[in-house]
Structure formats: C-alpha cells, structure tokens
Motif scaffolding. Structure first.
Motif, mmCIF file in Angstrom:
data_model
loop_
_atom_site.group_PDB
_atom_site.id
_atom_site.type_symbol
_atom_site.label_atom_id
_atom_site.label_comp_id
_atom_site.label_asym_id
_atom_site.label_seq_id
_atom_site.Cartn_x
_atom_site.Cartn_y
_atom_site.Cartn_z
ATOM 1 N N PRO A 9 0.822 -1.213 0.000
ATOM 2 C CA PRO A 9 0.000 0.000 0.000
ATOM 3 C C PRO A 9 0.858 1.266 0.000
ATOM 4 N N LEU A 10 0.238 2.370 -0.403
ATOM 5 C CA LEU A 10 0.800 3.681 -0.116
ATOM 6 C C LEU A 10 0.494 3.966 1.342
ATOM 7 N N GLY A 48 -6.196 12.082 -3.884
ATOM 8 C CA GLY A 48 -6.801 10.764 -3.730
ATOM 9 C C GLY A 48 -6.080 9.659 -4.467
ATOM 10 N N GLU A 49 -5.357 10.030 -5.522
ATOM 11 C CA GLU A 49 -4.663 9.019 -6.318
ATOM 12 C C GLU A 49 -3.317 8.638 -5.711
ATOM 13 N N THR A 50 -2.549 9.637 -5.273
ATOM 14 C CA THR A 50 -1.188 9.381 -4.799
ATOM 15 C C THR A 50 -1.081 9.347 -3.281
ATOM 16 N N GLY A 51 -2.094 9.883 -2.583
ATOM 17 C CA GLY A 51 -2.030 9.972 -1.129
ATOM 18 C C GLY A 51 -1.211 11.146 -0.635
ATOM 19 N N ASP A 52 -0.684 11.951 -1.555
ATOM 20 C CA ASP A 52 0.162 13.072 -1.140
ATOM 21 C C ASP A 52 -0.634 14.109 -0.355
ATOM 22 N N TRP A 53 -0.014 14.562 0.721
ATOM 23 C CA TRP A 53 -0.624 15.550 1.607
ATOM 24 C C TRP A 53 -0.767 16.886 0.884
ATOM 25 N N ILE A 54 -1.945 17.487 0.984
ATOM 26 C CA ILE A 54 -2.181 18.810 0.403
ATOM 27 C C ILE A 54 -2.274 19.859 1.500
ATOM 28 N N GLY A 288 -8.235 3.512 7.240
ATOM 29 C CA GLY A 288 -7.731 4.345 8.332
ATOM 30 C C GLY A 288 -7.783 3.552 9.619
ATOM 31 N N SER A 289 -6.747 3.704 10.460
ATOM 32 C CA SER A 289 -6.592 2.794 11.586
ATOM 33 C C SER A 289 -6.274 3.508 12.902
ATOM 34 N N ARG A 295 -3.760 3.881 4.704
ATOM 35 C CA ARG A 295 -3.094 3.071 3.687
ATOM 36 C C ARG A 295 -3.996 3.001 2.462
ATOM 37 N N ILE A 296 -3.402 3.218 1.297
ATOM 38 C CA ILE A 296 -4.149 3.167 0.039
ATOM 39 C C ILE A 296 -3.701 1.920 -0.708
#
Length: 350
Positions: A9-10, A48-54, A288-289, A295-296
């Motif tokens: 996962p990412l 949503g695609e890469t999980g990168d924080w905005i 989400g945990s 994790r994506i």
C-alpha cells in the motif's frame, strides 16, 4: 512454486492519533481527493490518487469524528468532540463557518446539491444547516431513538439516512415530513453506512456482518458474515462486483459481492481498522486505523515480491505525481491564525 505476491500500500503518515473517518470526493477537473478525520483534531486533505498531503485544516479543539467534501471538492466539513461542525474552504484551508452544537458531533454530510449540511451526534438530533444562509438556525429532526453514529443523503436529497451508536438498525427519514419512513433492521449497531455512487445500494457494517440493501425498495440484497467484528465496509463503485471491509483484526479484506468469497487479505496496519472507502473510480481503496496511518491499496493484481511499503510522500521514486492536477489546490493552501501563516509540512515525518 511462485513466490506469493504481497500487496504494497501507499502509507500516508501525518496524523498523530487514530484515523476514524475517510471520505473520497467524486472525480473533479482537478482529480479526486481524500479527506481524513482523526482524534488529533486536525482533518487532512490529500490527493486521492497518490495519497500526497495537500493541507491540514486547523481550528478544532477536540477529536474530529467525521469529515466529508462537497461534490466539487471545493468545501470540506468536519464534526468534532468540541461540540462544533465546521465548514472549510478546501482550496485555502480557511474556516468558513462553525456551527455550534450542545454535544459531540459524530457525523456530517453535504447534500448532493451542496447547499445543505446534515449533522448528528450524542444529542440524538439530526440538524440540517442551510449553507447559503449559515446564520439562520438549522432545521431539527429530534426523533432519533439513540445517539447518531452515521448520516447520509439519498434520493436526490429527499431522504436522510442515520444509524445509532447504541442500538441496531438504519433509519430512513423523509426530508419533507421529518418522519421515519423505513427502518433497515440489524442486530448490532451500524457503524458504517454508505450509499453507492449510482444510488442503488446502501452498504452497512454491523458487528461481524456486512449487508447490502436496495436503496429504493429497502429490501436486503445480500448479507455476509465476516471473519471478525468489522467497523466499516465499502462497495466498489464502478462495477459493484467487489466490496472491502475492515475491523478489529487489523486486516483489510476484499470480497466478491456476488458470492461473499474472500479475494484478498491485506495486512499492514498495527491497530484496529476504523474506516475503509473505495476511490470514486474503484481502482484503489483506503483504510484508516487506530495506528494513525492511512493506507491506500490497489484493487487490481499489482503486487511486489518484497514486503515493503511505499511512503505516500514519495521516498521511493516509483510514483509519478501528477503535479499539475493538484497545483490549484496546493497553491496558497494555508492556515491563517493570529495573523500568521502556518504551513504544516512535517506531517510525513510523524
């Protein structure tokens, strides 16, 4: 004999406390986005695609239990233990409005037309705020039989769905009359309720059961017993042929919708899983945990031989980030507080 492929996962770091809610936006001209709610009081927006924080929405003074984005991903909403629900500008991070409640807000949802915000919580009252007139008192529906755990809209904003923390069942309310028109009966309290993208199904998780309901005629379509108590479930939005569930055993399981057969079991979290959601295109799903991470996971057959993980903020170089897609949202995302601009960029190192 072939080496078994392991799903990699990412991994999205940044939250310092458990992640308790996830929400994907629909696909917009700028791509699609993922917002997360955490007990650390700071909802986060990601590509949503890469999980990168905005960006991080700063302003709540208590755990954030619920979060969502409007249809265009231009505004975010969050419900918190600080007795407020807040509306945020998803481009700048600015707080647009704070709606006071008399107790913890557990759930919030934008209407499909984006004009209304629905909230629910410990007070046992469903509130509907008019976002075009945010200073006008909300409409209140006060017949909920218990503390509200989840809320959602369906039937083009004509019907409201809610479930309770302490009693089973999902209640469907007619918006015009404010009365319960149908109850979907479950043995255990419903901890997750999702209306499918095409509006056909309601997916619920209660105890160790995942159920699918006809969203128009309200009959139960499928019911599957899970290997453990699950807290959340999500139906694949494009083909509707798979669903994902996660819960107390820390594993994310992918199942066949038609047979209930387990297709994949993803291990990686170090604490119970509180929320799982499919991306709008169905190519991936996020979890989400309690361990504070998101994790994506890829839905497809992609796998790696080593049991490694890829950090969402790109430490392996394997991921190409479509920067132009999200430039508009990253540009100028700031949190103004006491005249200072605070940019929270340390999230990936937590």
């Amino acid at each position: 004999m072939d080496k078994k492929k392991v799903a990699v996962p990412l991994v999205c770091h940044g939250h310092s406390r458990p992640v308790v809610d996830l929400f994907y936006s629909p696909v917009t001209p700028d791509g699609f986005f993922l917002i997360s709610a955490s007990k650390d009081s700071s909802p986060m927006l990601r590509n949503g695609e890469t999980g990168d924080w905005i960006g991080t929405f700063e302003g709540h003074k208590g755990a954030v239990w619920s979060c969502c984005l409007d249809t265009n991903a231009l505004r975010a909403a969050s419900g918190s233990a600080d007795f407020t629900a807040k509306i945020w500008d998803a481009l700048t991070g600015d707080e647009l409005h704070s709606f006071e409640h008399k107790h913890i807000v557990r759930a919030c949802a934008f209407s499909e037309d984006t004009h209304l915000l629905l909230t629910g919580g410990i007070e046992k009252i469903l509130r509907i705020f008019d976002l075009n007139r945010p200073d006008v008192p909300p409409r209140e529906v006060d017949k909920s039989p218990g503390s509200v755990r989840t809320v959602a809209w369906l039937h083009s904003d004509q019907t409201i769905l809610s479930s309770c923390t302490d009693i089973g069942g999902v209640r469907l309310w007619d918006m015009r009359s404010g009365k319960i028109v149908q109850t979907l009966e479950t043995k255990s309290p419903v901890t997750s309720a999702e209306v499918s993208q095409d509006g056909r199904y309601i997916t619920t998780a209660d105890g160790s059961s995942v159920k699918f309901w006809d969203a128009n005629h309200f009959g139960m379509v499928k019911s599957y017993t899970m290997p453990c108590t699950v807290e959340s479930a999500s139906l694949e939005p494009q083909l509707g042929n798979k669903f994902v569930a996660g819960g107390e055993d820390m594993w994310i399981r992918l199942f066949d919708f038609h047979t209930g057969e387990e297709i994949a079991c993803n291990k990686g979290h170090h604490g119970p899983v509180h929320c799982v959601r499919f991306s709008p295109g169905g190519e991936s799903y996020a979890s989400g945990s309690e361990d504070g991470t998101i994790r994506i996971w890829q839905t497809g057959p992609a796998g790696h031989d080593e049991n490694d993980t890829i950090s969402a903020n790109g430490s392996t170089g394997k991921l190409k980030v479509p920067a132009d897609e999200i430039a508009l949202k990253i540009e100028g995302f700031h949190i103004a507080k006491d005249g200072l601009t605070q940019e929270k960029i340390d999230g990936a190192d937590a």
